[in-house]
Enzyme design. Structure first.
Site, PDB file in Angstrom:
ATOM      1  N   HIS A 292     -37.211  -0.357  45.021  1.00  0.00           N
ATOM      2  CA  HIS A 292     -37.627  -1.482  45.862  1.00  0.00           C
ATOM      3  C   HIS A 292     -36.925  -1.475  47.217  1.00  0.00           C
ATOM      4  CE1 HIS A 292     -39.174  -3.023  41.957  1.00  0.00           C
ATOM      5  NE2 HIS A 292     -40.129  -3.465  42.755  1.00  0.00           N
ATOM      6  N   ALA A 369     -55.900  -9.299  45.539  1.00  0.00           N
ATOM      7  CA  ALA A 369     -55.455  -8.933  46.883  1.00  0.00           C
ATOM      8  C   ALA A 369     -56.624  -8.561  47.793  1.00  0.00           C
ATOM      9  CB  ALA A 369     -54.449  -7.776  46.807  1.00  0.00           C
ATOM     10  N   ASP A 386     -47.195  -3.596  47.065  1.00  0.00           N
ATOM     11  CA  ASP A 386     -46.447  -3.318  45.827  1.00  0.00           C
ATOM     12  C   ASP A 386     -47.420  -3.452  44.662  1.00  0.00           C
ATOM     13  OD1 ASP A 386     -44.435  -2.776  44.061  1.00  0.00           O
ATOM     14  OD2 ASP A 386     -43.563  -4.790  44.121  1.00  0.00           O
TER      15      ASP A 386
END
Length: 470
Positions: A292, A369, A386
């Site tokens: 990350h 999304a 992500d």
């Protein structure tokens, strides 16, 4: 010559209706078995397009074989129909448990499962297809025994009821069976409905025309099948827990079917923590921080007051974003509200994400999304994608030129988009396809390596660019 002297307990009109109702129910059950195999194979093996193609093509081929074999059974059609439905209920109802058991106990890796147990999937598809294919010829004989009519009319009636039943089964699977019962129990319930329908139709409508041996054969077979299905339904909870331990280890502590996917959490400490989505390891506490940080840090080199995270409901990318000074607002668009709930309230996951959801700068919206980007009017300095791995077929549109075009539209001047596109060493074709799609959307690309080789990160480019690592 067909026997037209069958004595019915009801009028011919009512008998014809009952046969067509049986066709409707059996067709619905048959399609549920097909969808169950497709869904379970995609979940266990991955690559949903390939699994759907294998299951459906094998089944359609097998249905042709079943139709040919049924020609030999026409003279005792009621009895054979009852036995075929009993066999279909047993094979179809238990197929999900058998495949899941093979996945859990025949190997330690996806490669082992994908190699040997694909054959088991083909065997179930073949068996179910043969039995489904044998239904229609036998049902045509049954409906003609009630009222003599031309073959074209009988076939048209049966196929009409069959197609409408398939529609009902196709809608019931995602909207009723999966949410209410889950995959394993849903298959068992469908098998029970299939067995009861077949047995009731044969014994209730055509029982007088059967021999004593034929009646007992149909009754005994269906009672035994129902007993097996009921026993499996009672044990399915213990079976799932044992299979889950075999797949995820003894420290699996949370398993939630969210409506979008199955989420499994294992371990309780940071380094032992793992998160699985639909059987795939999504987060490992041993190395997620490197991942990350590598995803977020290069994109944050530049203006970063407003940040949009696509996916990332676990809060781990948000944790890294919130570490940077100057961040005023972080928006997360996450499809699965169940993942967000776990990220907020599960002790291990919320500790891992640094309790990011307590930060007032963070806002989350449950949405898909791609669809949300269409209507989004705000602009962001940084957009972080992500999302699930690009190798998963179900997420293909989230790595398309159209998707990156929508993401580029919400970038502020000088904004950056970061995309996970790797690993390039294992799937170079996938990686460079993603890179080409990003360039086709009008963004300049800056590939950079995996977290193991991230130091030092690349220099940012202060135009609308896409950074992605492998």
């Amino acid at each position: 010559m067909l026997d037209s002297s069958v004595r019915l307990p009801v009028s011919p009109r009512a008998g014809r209706f009952l046969v067509l109702l049986g066709v409707f129910v059996c067709a619905a059950c048959g399609l549920v078995y097909e969808l169950e195999l497709v869904a379970l194979a995609a979940y266990l093996i991955g690559d949903s397009v390939t699994q759907a193609s294998v299951v459906l093509s094998v089944m359609v081929f097998a249905m042709g074989i079943g139709s040919l074999l049924a020609k030999r059974l026409r003279h005792r059609a009621p009895m054979w129909f009852g036995l075929v439905e009993a066999a279909l209920a047993l094979v179809g109802g238990c197929s999900a448990m058998a495949l899941y058991a093979a996945f859990a106990w025949t190997g330690d890796s996806g490669e082992v499962w994908a190699g040997g147990s694909r054959y088991l999937l083909a065997v179930f598809s073949l068996a179910i297809g043969v039995l489904i294919g044998a239904e229609v010829p036998l049902l045509v004989v049954l409906i003609q025994r009630i009222r003599r009519q031309d073959a074209d009319g009988a076939v048209a009636d049966v196929f009409a009821a069959d197609y409408v039943g398939a529609l009902a089964g196709g809608l019931a699977f995602p909207f009723l069976l999966l949410p209410v019962f889950g995959q394993l129990t849903g298959a068992l319930f469908t098998g029970a409905v299939n067995a009861v329908t077949g047995c009731a139709l044969v014994l209730g409508l055509f029982g007088r025309g059967l021999s004593v041996r034929g009646r007992w054969a149909v009754l005994t077979a269906n009672v035994l099948v129902l007993a097996v299905l009921a026993s499996a339904a009672v044990l399915v909870g213990d079976f799932e827990r044992a299979a889950r331990r075999a797949v995820y280890g003894a420290d699996a502590r949370v398993a939630v079917q969210t409506g979008v996917q199955e989420v499994v959490l294992t371990g309780g400490r940071k380094r032992s923590f793992d998160l699985y989505l639909d059987g795939r390891l999504r987060i490992s506490g041993r190395d997620e921080r490197r991942y990350h940080r590598a995803l977020v840090a290069p994109a944050m080199r530049g203006p970063h007051a407003r940040v949009l995270i696509l996916g990332g409901g676990d809060g781990l990318a948000a944790r890294e974003v919130l570490r940077h000074r100057g961040v005023r607002r972080v928006d997360i668009i996450e499809l699965d509200a169940g993942v967000v709930r776990l990220a907020r309230h599960d002790p291990a996951l919320s500790e891992l994400n640094g309790h990011a959801y307590r930060d007032p700068r963070l806002r989350v919206e449950q949405a898909e999304a791609f669809r949300r980007l269409r209507s989004l009017r705000a602009t962001y300095d940084v957009v972080i994608s992500d999302l699930p791995d690009p190798g998963i077929t179900a997420g293909t549109k989230l790595y398309s030129v159209e998707f990156y075009g929508l993401a580029a539209r919400v970038l502020a001047p000088g904004g950056r988009l970061v995309v996970h596109a790797g690993p390039v060493s294992a799937r170079p074709r996938v990686f460079w396809t993603v890179e080409a799609s990003v360039r086709a959307a009008g963004l300049r690309t800056v590939p950079y390596p995996s977290p193991l080789h991230i130091s030092p990160p690349p220099r940012p480019l202060y135009t609308s660019d896409a950074l992605f690592f492998f």
